[in-house]
Scaffold this motif. Structure first.
Motif, mmCIF file in Angstrom:
data_model
loop_
_atom_site.group_PDB
_atom_site.id
_atom_site.type_symbol
_atom_site.label_atom_id
_atom_site.label_comp_id
_atom_site.label_asym_id
_atom_site.label_seq_id
_atom_site.Cartn_x
_atom_site.Cartn_y
_atom_site.Cartn_z
ATOM 1 N N ASN A 1 -2.056 7.389 6.055
ATOM 2 C CA ASN A 1 -3.186 7.625 4.703
ATOM 3 C C ASN A 1 -1.980 7.289 3.616
ATOM 4 O OD1 ASN A 1 -1.780 9.549 5.325
ATOM 5 N ND2 ASN A 1 -3.300 11.109 4.290
ATOM 6 N N GLU A 2 -0.843 7.355 3.725
ATOM 7 C CA GLU A 2 -0.068 7.389 2.431
ATOM 8 C C GLU A 2 1.118 6.055 2.990
ATOM 9 O OE1 GLU A 2 3.419 10.247 2.990
ATOM 10 O OE2 GLU A 2 1.564 11.372 3.148
ATOM 11 N N MET A 3 0.377 5.318 3.044
ATOM 12 C CA MET A 3 1.322 4.049 3.019
ATOM 13 C C MET A 3 -0.225 2.679 2.550
ATOM 14 S SD MET A 3 2.156 3.415 7.227
ATOM 15 C CE MET A 3 2.880 1.822 6.878
ATOM 16 N N GLN A 4 0.492 2.073 1.702
ATOM 17 C CA GLN A 4 -0.071 0.529 0.731
ATOM 18 C C GLN A 4 -0.355 -0.075 2.373
ATOM 19 O OE1 GLN A 4 -0.769 0.710 -2.390
ATOM 20 N NE2 GLN A 4 0.589 2.544 -2.391
ATOM 21 N N ILE B 1 -3.490 1.302 12.484
ATOM 22 C CA ILE B 1 -4.167 1.437 11.729
ATOM 23 C C ILE B 1 -5.445 0.934 10.837
ATOM 24 C CG2 ILE B 1 -3.149 -0.583 9.759
ATOM 25 C CD1 ILE B 1 -0.589 -0.219 12.037
ATOM 26 N N GLU B 2 -6.414 0.429 12.429
ATOM 27 C CA GLU B 2 -7.390 -0.494 11.640
ATOM 28 C C GLU B 2 -8.318 0.561 11.576
ATOM 29 O OE1 GLU B 2 -6.984 -3.848 15.335
ATOM 30 O OE2 GLU B 2 -8.360 -1.868 15.147
ATOM 31 N N GLU B 3 -8.349 1.592 12.153
ATOM 32 C CA GLU B 3 -9.505 2.506 11.097
ATOM 33 C C GLU B 3 -8.950 3.635 10.289
ATOM 34 O OE1 GLU B 3 -9.664 5.435 14.756
ATOM 35 O OE2 GLU B 3 -10.249 4.184 15.758
ATOM 36 N N GLU B 4 -7.873 3.484 9.768
ATOM 37 C CA GLU B 4 -7.082 4.104 8.475
ATOM 38 C C GLU B 4 -7.581 2.614 7.161
ATOM 39 O OE1 GLU B 4 -5.792 4.937 4.891
ATOM 40 O OE2 GLU B 4 -5.704 6.774 6.691
ATOM 41 N N MET B 5 -7.690 1.207 7.780
ATOM 42 C CA MET B 5 -8.083 0.482 6.945
ATOM 43 C C MET B 5 -9.214 0.117 6.641
ATOM 44 S SD MET B 5 -4.950 -2.936 7.830
ATOM 45 C CE MET B 5 -5.353 -3.283 6.261
#
Length: 123
Positions: free
Chosen positions: A7-10, A47-51
């Motif tokens: 959640n902190e990544m671009q 990662i997919e869920e975050e995106m």
């Protein structure tokens, strides 16, 4: 892989990590290291869920990977974008299937079949 604060990544950073995971999955499959592949699969899904949770569903950023040289990276990206870009994602799956490149071609073929028979519904 070390624990990442997704959640902190671009978005571009998430895409970079997604690529790394796909490459590692490819190697794990080549080496018959299924437990490692499965661990990486879980990381890929996070990662997919975050995106997906981000405004506008940032999984679209994965579409740039359709041209990536690694077949597993392309397979992952096509599968992840089926819900938001069904036609180009399906075309990518069909290209992978037609390549005959094992085991990704088989996996892509199964996804297409499951889309067609309704047992796979992308989210």
């Amino acid at each position: 892989m070390k624990k990442l604060l997704l959640n902190e990544m671009q978005t571009n950073e998430l895409v970079d990590v997604y690529v790394q995971i796909g490459i590692l999955q490819y190697s794990a499959l080549d080496d018959s290291k299924i437990s490692k592949y499965n661990r990486l699969y879980d990381e890929k899904r996070k990662i997919e869920e975050e995106m997906r949770a981000r405004p506008g569903d940032e999984r679209r950023a994965l579409m740039v990977l359709y041209g990536y040289p690694n077949m597993q990276v392309r397979l992952n990206a096509a599968t992840a974008t089926l819900a938001i870009a069904p036609e180009p994602a399906r075309r990518m799956l069909e290209e992978i299937r037609a390549s005959g490149w094992p085991p990704q071609a088989g996996a892509a073929g199964m996804r297409v079949r499951r889309l067609d028979d309704g047992t796979f519904k992308p989210k």
